[in-house]
Design a protein around this motif. Structure first.
Motif, mmCIF file in Angstrom:
data_model
loop_
_atom_site.group_PDB
_atom_site.id
_atom_site.type_symbol
_atom_site.label_atom_id
_atom_site.label_comp_id
_atom_site.label_asym_id
_atom_site.label_seq_id
_atom_site.Cartn_x
_atom_site.Cartn_y
_atom_site.Cartn_z
ATOM 1 N N GLU A 39 0.804 -1.224 0.000
ATOM 2 C CA GLU A 39 0.000 0.000 0.000
ATOM 3 C C GLU A 39 0.837 1.275 0.000
ATOM 4 O O GLU A 39 0.411 2.303 -0.531
ATOM 5 C CB GLU A 39 -0.927 0.005 1.221
ATOM 6 N N HIS A 40 2.015 1.212 0.616
ATOM 7 C CA HIS A 40 2.793 2.440 0.807
ATOM 8 C C HIS A 40 4.170 2.418 0.155
ATOM 9 O O HIS A 40 4.820 3.463 0.054
ATOM 10 C CB HIS A 40 2.993 2.713 2.306
ATOM 11 N N GLY A 41 4.666 1.233 -0.211
ATOM 12 C CA GLY A 41 6.022 1.162 -0.737
ATOM 13 C C GLY A 41 7.026 0.832 0.350
ATOM 14 O O GLY A 41 6.681 0.308 1.412
ATOM 15 N N SER A 42 8.281 1.179 0.097
ATOM 16 C CA SER A 42 9.365 0.786 0.999
ATOM 17 C C SER A 42 9.559 1.734 2.181
ATOM 18 O O SER A 42 10.278 1.416 3.124
ATOM 19 C CB SER A 42 10.684 0.694 0.219
ATOM 20 N N VAL A 43 8.918 2.912 2.140
ATOM 21 C CA VAL A 43 9.003 3.877 3.243
ATOM 22 C C VAL A 43 7.561 4.239 3.636
ATOM 23 O O VAL A 43 6.837 4.862 2.860
ATOM 24 C CB VAL A 43 9.799 5.137 2.845
ATOM 25 N N VAL A 44 7.155 3.823 4.842
ATOM 26 C CA VAL A 44 5.746 3.846 5.227
ATOM 27 C C VAL A 44 5.472 4.942 6.253
ATOM 28 O O VAL A 44 6.165 5.025 7.272
ATOM 29 C CB VAL A 44 5.350 2.480 5.841
ATOM 30 N N PRO A 45 4.456 5.808 6.027
ATOM 31 C CA PRO A 45 4.068 6.764 7.066
ATOM 32 C C PRO A 45 3.372 6.039 8.216
ATOM 33 O O PRO A 45 2.431 5.280 7.995
ATOM 34 C CB PRO A 45 3.114 7.714 6.340
ATOM 35 N N VAL A 46 3.858 6.269 9.443
ATOM 36 C CA VAL A 46 3.268 5.633 10.623
ATOM 37 C C VAL A 46 3.015 6.703 11.673
ATOM 38 O O VAL A 46 3.502 7.841 11.572
ATOM 39 C CB VAL A 46 4.198 4.541 11.206
ATOM 40 N N VAL A 47 2.215 6.341 12.693
ATOM 41 C CA VAL A 47 2.012 7.227 13.838
ATOM 42 C C VAL A 47 2.322 6.449 15.109
ATOM 43 O O VAL A 47 1.952 5.279 15.252
ATOM 44 C CB VAL A 47 0.581 7.808 13.889
ATOM 45 N N LEU A 48 3.019 7.105 16.029
ATOM 46 C CA LEU A 48 3.360 6.546 17.325
ATOM 47 C C LEU A 48 2.318 6.975 18.355
ATOM 48 O O LEU A 48 1.393 7.741 18.038
ATOM 49 C CB LEU A 48 4.749 7.024 17.740
ATOM 50 N N ASP A 49 2.463 6.512 19.607
ATOM 51 C CA ASP A 49 1.552 6.915 20.680
ATOM 52 C C ASP A 49 1.376 8.433 20.674
ATOM 53 O O ASP A 49 2.363 9.182 20.586
ATOM 54 C CB ASP A 49 2.135 6.488 22.030
ATOM 55 N N GLY A 50 0.124 8.887 20.811
ATOM 56 C CA GLY A 50 -0.147 10.322 20.803
ATOM 57 C C GLY A 50 -0.209 10.916 19.407
ATOM 58 O O GLY A 50 -0.100 12.136 19.247
ATOM 59 N N ASP A 51 -0.379 10.072 18.390
ATOM 60 C CA ASP A 51 -0.442 10.520 16.987
ATOM 61 C C ASP A 51 0.800 11.279 16.548
ATOM 62 O O ASP A 51 0.724 12.256 15.806
ATOM 63 C CB ASP A 51 -1.697 11.390 16.756
ATOM 64 N N ILE A 52 1.944 10.819 16.991
ATOM 65 C CA ILE A 52 3.214 11.426 16.591
ATOM 66 C C ILE A 52 3.660 10.780 15.279
ATOM 67 O O ILE A 52 3.804 9.558 15.206
ATOM 68 C CB ILE A 52 4.287 11.226 17.679
ATOM 69 N N PRO A 53 3.910 11.562 14.230
ATOM 70 C CA PRO A 53 4.228 10.983 12.920
ATOM 71 C C PRO A 53 5.688 10.537 12.818
ATOM 72 O O PRO A 53 6.587 11.101 13.456
ATOM 73 C CB PRO A 53 3.944 12.135 11.957
ATOM 74 N N ALA A 54 5.911 9.526 12.003
ATOM 75 C CA ALA A 54 7.267 9.051 11.716
ATOM 76 C C ALA A 54 7.213 8.268 10.405
ATOM 77 O O ALA A 54 6.137 8.040 9.838
ATOM 78 C CB ALA A 54 7.782 8.175 12.853
ATOM 79 N N TRP A 55 8.381 7.857 9.928
ATOM 80 C CA TRP A 55 8.495 6.990 8.751
ATOM 81 C C TRP A 55 9.065 5.644 9.191
ATOM 82 O O TRP A 55 10.009 5.595 9.981
ATOM 83 C CB TRP A 55 9.432 7.602 7.704
ATOM 84 N N LEU A 56 8.486 4.555 8.679
ATOM 85 C CA LEU A 56 9.033 3.218 8.921
ATOM 86 C C LEU A 56 9.680 2.736 7.629
ATOM 87 O O LEU A 56 9.007 2.578 6.611
ATOM 88 C CB LEU A 56 7.920 2.258 9.358
ATOM 89 N N VAL A 57 10.989 2.507 7.677
ATOM 90 C CA VAL A 57 11.753 2.119 6.489
ATOM 91 C C VAL A 57 11.762 0.594 6.386
ATOM 92 O O VAL A 57 12.402 -0.086 7.193
ATOM 93 C CB VAL A 57 13.189 2.666 6.541
ATOM 94 N N LEU A 58 11.042 0.048 5.393
ATOM 95 C CA LEU A 58 10.908 -1.398 5.225
ATOM 96 C C LEU A 58 11.768 -1.961 4.102
ATOM 97 O O LEU A 58 11.987 -3.169 4.042
ATOM 98 C CB LEU A 58 9.449 -1.769 4.923
ATOM 99 N N GLY A 59 12.236 -1.126 3.190
ATOM 100 C CA GLY A 59 13.015 -1.611 2.053
ATOM 101 C C GLY A 59 14.450 -1.921 2.446
ATOM 102 O O GLY A 59 15.085 -1.143 3.173
ATOM 103 N N TYR A 60 14.969 -3.047 1.974
ATOM 104 C CA TYR A 60 16.354 -3.436 2.284
ATOM 105 C C TYR A 60 17.339 -2.383 1.774
ATOM 106 O O TYR A 60 18.235 -1.940 2.491
ATOM 107 C CB TYR A 60 16.646 -4.801 1.646
ATOM 108 N N ARG A 61 17.151 -1.963 0.530
ATOM 109 C CA ARG A 61 18.067 -0.984 -0.057
ATOM 110 C C ARG A 61 17.947 0.366 0.665
ATOM 111 O O ARG A 61 18.959 1.023 0.952
ATOM 112 C CB ARG A 61 17.748 -0.820 -1.545
ATOM 113 N N GLU A 62 16.709 0.776 0.956
ATOM 114 C CA GLU A 62 16.507 2.065 1.637
ATOM 115 C C GLU A 62 17.081 2.035 3.054
ATOM 116 O O GLU A 62 17.661 3.031 3.514
ATOM 117 C CB GLU A 62 15.020 2.397 1.675
ATOM 118 N N LEU A 63 16.925 0.911 3.753
ATOM 119 C CA LEU A 63 17.470 0.822 5.109
ATOM 120 C C LEU A 63 18.994 0.843 5.077
ATOM 121 O O LEU A 63 19.637 1.444 5.949
ATOM 122 C CB LEU A 63 16.969 -0.461 5.794
#
Length: 406
Positions: A31-55
């Motif tokens: 749905e999002h590709g190799s870099v995923v928009p996520v939210v932490l506790d308190g709706d704090i935004p971050a990116w989750l890097v899932l791609g091997y090459r990107e990581l």
């Protein structure tokens, strides 16, 4: 034509991280590709890097993707009681948030202190504590091999290496688990661990010994007591829970996966193979916080802004279909996984060796002492701890023929 709205950011605390993370990572990638928009506790935004090459890119460029948490653009939204503060700290004088030459000096201090650990003495200590823990359950014919064994073994060995007294082990286990799970007990766990480390440093300054803490205090690089105490907390947290989960996850794999059923008791090779397979498929450290963008950039087709937090999706990268085209095939000893990190902030090699000796010894002692061990519940009923960061079993009930204590 009305444009299709972008998929909503993914909450990083949902139940699927416990029940089906592999499928969840596949959905995120789809749905999002190799870099995923996520939210932490308190709706704090971050990116989750899932791609091997990107990581690989993020962990290999410490200038663009810094470990300096002061860069974070969200600090004005973070309350003092935010449960993730022990994992995403501000102005913590530990090696995790040190950059540049000072970080290299710090990494060398830790590596030197751990390199001086005698590997034969380490294995002997691990066997001793493992046998004691097995002695406590071996006559019963059944036990929870996670709660009664794996969750207790690494910290007992590490506490001895560092210089703690044996009786402090249980309190350290509880504090570490609370801190790492990032829930209501997180801050109290961090405070208990900090007080224990401060007391140990004071004791060793007065009476040096042949242990890791004394060697760090004697290092000529001139680090303060607070810096050393912070590094010891990092070492304890990184050394205990992931190693305990490595033991539990490896035993689960050997007891439930048909690829290992025939070789479960086939000698040491099958233990090493299962341990390596876990680092690819079910790594104890699933996601890590993090890196911060030092300037605006592009990553995996995403516009990343200066001050954005990037979370390292180690398990997601390990299962990247561009790297693991056949996820059912055994990795055959390939260790190009991200389970120990990558780049200058990866887990120091001597620390990896300590963890591997403790985990492998722990598994081998179980198989030696309880030769007909078997799962006592259906495999699908096994549950995980409620954490998107570390993946480990809450329990692993087993049965076996009762045997005498040593």
């Amino acid at each position: 034509m009305t444009p299709t709205p972008a998929p909503a950011p993914v909450p990083l605390n949902g139940p699927r991280f416990l029940t089906e993370p592999a499928e969840l990572y596949r959905e995120m990638r789809r749905e999002h590709g190799s870099v995923v928009p996520v939210v932490l506790d308190g709706d704090i935004p971050a990116w989750l890097v899932l791609g091997y090459r990107e990581l690989h890119q993020v962990t290999g460029d410490p200038q663009l993707f810094s470990r300096d948490s002061d860069l974070w653009s969200q600090w004005d939204r973070i309350p003092d009681d935010w449960p993730l503060l022990p994992m995403i700290g501000r102005k913590q004088p530990s090696i995790l948030y040190t950059v540049g030459e000072r970080h290299r000096e710090r990494a060398a201090m830790i590596s030197n202190a751990l390199e001086a650990v005698d590997p034969f003495e380490l294995r002997s200590q691990a066997e001793k504590f493992a046998d004691e823990l097995i002695d406590a359950v071996c006559a019963k014919g059944e036990t929870d091999i996670v709660g009664d064994y794996a969750a207790l073994l690494p910290v007992r060995v590490l506490a001895t290496l560092y210089g703690f007294a044996d009786e402090q082990g249980p309190g350290l286990v509880t504090a570490l688990n609370d801190m790492i799970n990032g829930r209501e007990g997180a801050l109290a766990g961090q405070q208990h661990l900090a007080a224990s480390m401060a007391q140990l440093l004071a004791d060793r300054k007065e009476t040096p010994a042949n242990d890791v803490v004394s060697r760090m205090l004697a290092d000529p690089s001139g680090f303060s007591d607070e810096e050393i105490a912070q590094d010891l907390m990092v070492m304890m947290a990184a050394g205990h829970q992931p190693t305990a989960d490595w033991i539990g996850n490896s035993l689960r794999l050997m007891l439930t996966d048909e690829r290992f059923a025939a070789s479960l008791f086939g000698g040491r090779h099958s233990v090493a193979e299962a341990m390596n397979e876990v680092l690819w498929e079910d790594t104890p450290t699933q996601n890590v916080a993090g890196r911060w963008a030092s300037r605006d950039t592009q990553l995996g087709g995403r516009r990343v802004r200066a001050g954005d937090l990037l979370l390292l999706g180690l398990q997601g990268a390990n299962s990247d279909p561009q790297v693991r085209t056949d996820s059912s095939a055994l990795t055959g000893g390939n260790n190009a996984h991200f389970s120990f990190g990558h780049g200058e902030h990866r887990c120091p090699f001597p620390a990896q060796e300590v963890a591997e000796v403790i985990a492998r010894t722990g598994i081998e002692v179980v198989l030696d002492r309880l030769p007909d061990i078997d799962l006592a519940v259906p495999a699908e009923s096994l549950a995980r701890r409620p954490s998107p960061w570390l993946r480990g079993l809450t329990e692993l009930p087993v049965r076996f023929t009762p045997v005498p204590v040593l």
